[in-house]
Design a protein around this motif. Structure first.
Motif, PDB file in Angstrom:
ATOM      1  N   UNK A 137       0.824  -1.209   0.000  1.00 51.07           N
ATOM      2  CA  UNK A 137       0.000   0.000   0.000  1.00 51.07           C
ATOM      3  C   UNK A 137       0.860   1.262   0.000  1.00 51.07           C
ATOM      4  N   UNK A 138       1.978   1.242   0.707  1.00 51.40           N
ATOM      5  CA  UNK A 138       2.876   2.401   0.715  1.00 51.40           C
ATOM      6  C   UNK A 138       3.421   2.715  -0.666  1.00 51.40           C
ATOM      7  N   UNK A 139       3.829   1.685  -1.387  1.00 45.20           N
ATOM      8  CA  UNK A 139       4.354   1.908  -2.742  1.00 45.20           C
ATOM      9  C   UNK A 139       3.235   2.345  -3.684  1.00 45.20           C
ATOM     10  N   UNK A 140       2.041   1.789  -3.487  1.00 45.15           N
ATOM     11  CA  UNK A 140       0.903   2.200  -4.319  1.00 45.15           C
ATOM     12  C   UNK A 140       0.537   3.656  -4.055  1.00 45.15           C
ATOM     13  N   UNK A 141       0.607   4.077  -2.802  1.00 46.87           N
ATOM     14  CA  UNK A 141       0.327   5.476  -2.475  1.00 46.87           C
ATOM     15  C   UNK A 141       1.387   6.372  -3.123  1.00 46.87           C
ATOM     16  N   UNK A 142       2.639   5.974  -3.036  1.00 47.35           N
ATOM     17  CA  UNK A 142       3.713   6.725  -3.685  1.00 47.35           C
ATOM     18  C   UNK A 142       3.445   6.817  -5.194  1.00 47.35           C
ATOM     19  N   UNK A 143       3.095   5.687  -5.814  1.00 52.83           N
ATOM     20  CA  UNK A 143       2.804   5.658  -7.244  1.00 52.83           C
ATOM     21  C   UNK A 143       1.598   6.543  -7.573  1.00 52.83           C
ATOM     22  N   UNK A 155      -8.030   2.012  -4.286  1.00 51.01           N
ATOM     23  CA  UNK A 155      -9.045   1.092  -3.770  1.00 51.01           C
ATOM     24  C   UNK A 155      -8.518   0.384  -2.523  1.00 51.01           C
ATOM     25  N   UNK A 156      -8.403   1.122  -1.425  1.00 57.45           N
ATOM     26  CA  UNK A 156      -7.819   0.591  -0.191  1.00 57.45           C
ATOM     27  C   UNK A 156      -8.846   0.155   0.845  1.00 57.45           C
ATOM     28  N   UNK A 157      -9.950   0.830   0.936  1.00 63.82           N
ATOM     29  CA  UNK A 157     -10.898   0.613   2.029  1.00 63.82           C
ATOM     30  C   UNK A 157     -10.763   1.692   3.080  1.00 63.82           C
ATOM     31  N   UNK A 158      -9.531   1.988   3.455  1.00 59.64           N
ATOM     32  CA  UNK A 158      -9.200   3.055   4.413  1.00 59.64           C
ATOM     33  C   UNK A 158     -10.153   3.100   5.595  1.00 59.64           C
ATOM     34  N   UNK A 159      -9.948   2.214   6.529  1.00 61.18           N
ATOM     35  CA  UNK A 159     -10.837   2.082   7.678  1.00 61.18           C
ATOM     36  C   UNK A 159     -10.700   3.211   8.687  1.00 61.18           C
ATOM     37  N   UNK A 160      -9.558   3.883   8.745  1.00 59.69           N
ATOM     38  CA  UNK A 160      -9.383   4.906   9.785  1.00 59.69           C
ATOM     39  C   UNK A 160      -9.447   6.316   9.212  1.00 59.69           C
ATOM     40  N   UNK A 161      -9.943   7.220  10.034  1.00 58.30           N
ATOM     41  CA  UNK A 161      -9.986   8.619   9.635  1.00 58.30           C
ATOM     42  C   UNK A 161      -8.573   9.144   9.398  1.00 58.30           C
ATOM     43  N   UNK A 162      -7.617   8.693  10.204  1.00 57.20           N
ATOM     44  CA  UNK A 162      -6.234   9.153  10.044  1.00 57.20           C
ATOM     45  C   UNK A 162      -5.692   8.776   8.662  1.00 57.20           C
ATOM     46  N   UNK A 163      -5.943   7.552   8.217  1.00 55.61           N
ATOM     47  CA  UNK A 163      -5.485   7.149   6.879  1.00 55.61           C
ATOM     48  C   UNK A 163      -6.110   8.039   5.804  1.00 55.61           C
TER      49      UNK A 163
END
Length: 174
Positions: free
Chosen positions: A54-60, A74-82
């Motif tokens: 996920x870190x590399x995908x975010x960088x990309x 398309x992560x889902x991102x369960x937390x508000x912080x994310x």
């Protein structure tokens, strides 16, 4: 304006189906970790490798928006912080951030997960009852302000900024 669409929701909410539609409609690069986890590791978590992926995908994704390419993350991102970190990072690049939240009730979620496993096991990851309950217990539903796009919240206490927080959350992002 270049846009990053962030898919938010629990497994079985329809995120990947909607992500595919958005990618087509907006000529966007779609980044879905499950599409990589299964071929690379055969499992969802694989000893922390999902966070690395996920870190590399975010960088990309951020590199793509710099090149004026729309992205569907398309992560889902369960937390508000994310979600806040990704919103801040995208907006810092001068791109538009759009959260796409897909709520799902318990019965629909379970039916979709069972159907996906029965019809396309090679494209999905198995989910136990414990996995479903864990997800529901840990998912932070976006509130009205977050859904209306009122900007990223401040980083959690102890963090200088969202970039530093993201580098800790997704180790390969830095």
């Amino acid at each position: 304006m270049t846009t990053l669409f962030l898919m938010v929701g629990l497994p079985g909410a329809g995120k990947t189906t909607r992500a595919r539609q958005l990618a087509t409609e907006h000529r966007a690069l779609r980044l879905t970790p499950d599409d990589w986890m299964i071929p690379l590791f055969g499992q969802a978590e694989a000893d922390g490798k999902r966070d690395v992926l996920e870190g590399r995908m975010l960088w990309l994704a951020l590199e793509a928006v710099k090149l004026s390419t729309n992205v569907v993350l398309d992560y889902g991102c369960w937390s508000q912080a994310e979600r806040s970190a990704i919103r801040w990072l995208v907006e810092a690049e001068g791109a538009c951030f759009r959260m796409v939240y897909l709520p799902v009730d318990d019965a629909t979620q379970r039916a979709r997960i069972a159907h996906r496993w029965a019809t396309a096991p090679e494209e999905t990851l198995p989910m136990s009852e414990g996995d479903i309950l864990h997800g529901r217990a840990h998912f932070q539903e976006p509130d009205a302000a977050e859904l209306e796009g009122h900007g990223a919240a401040a980083p959690p206490p102890g963090w200088a900024g969202w970039r530093e927080w993201a580098a800790d959350r997704w180790p390969s992002f830095a």
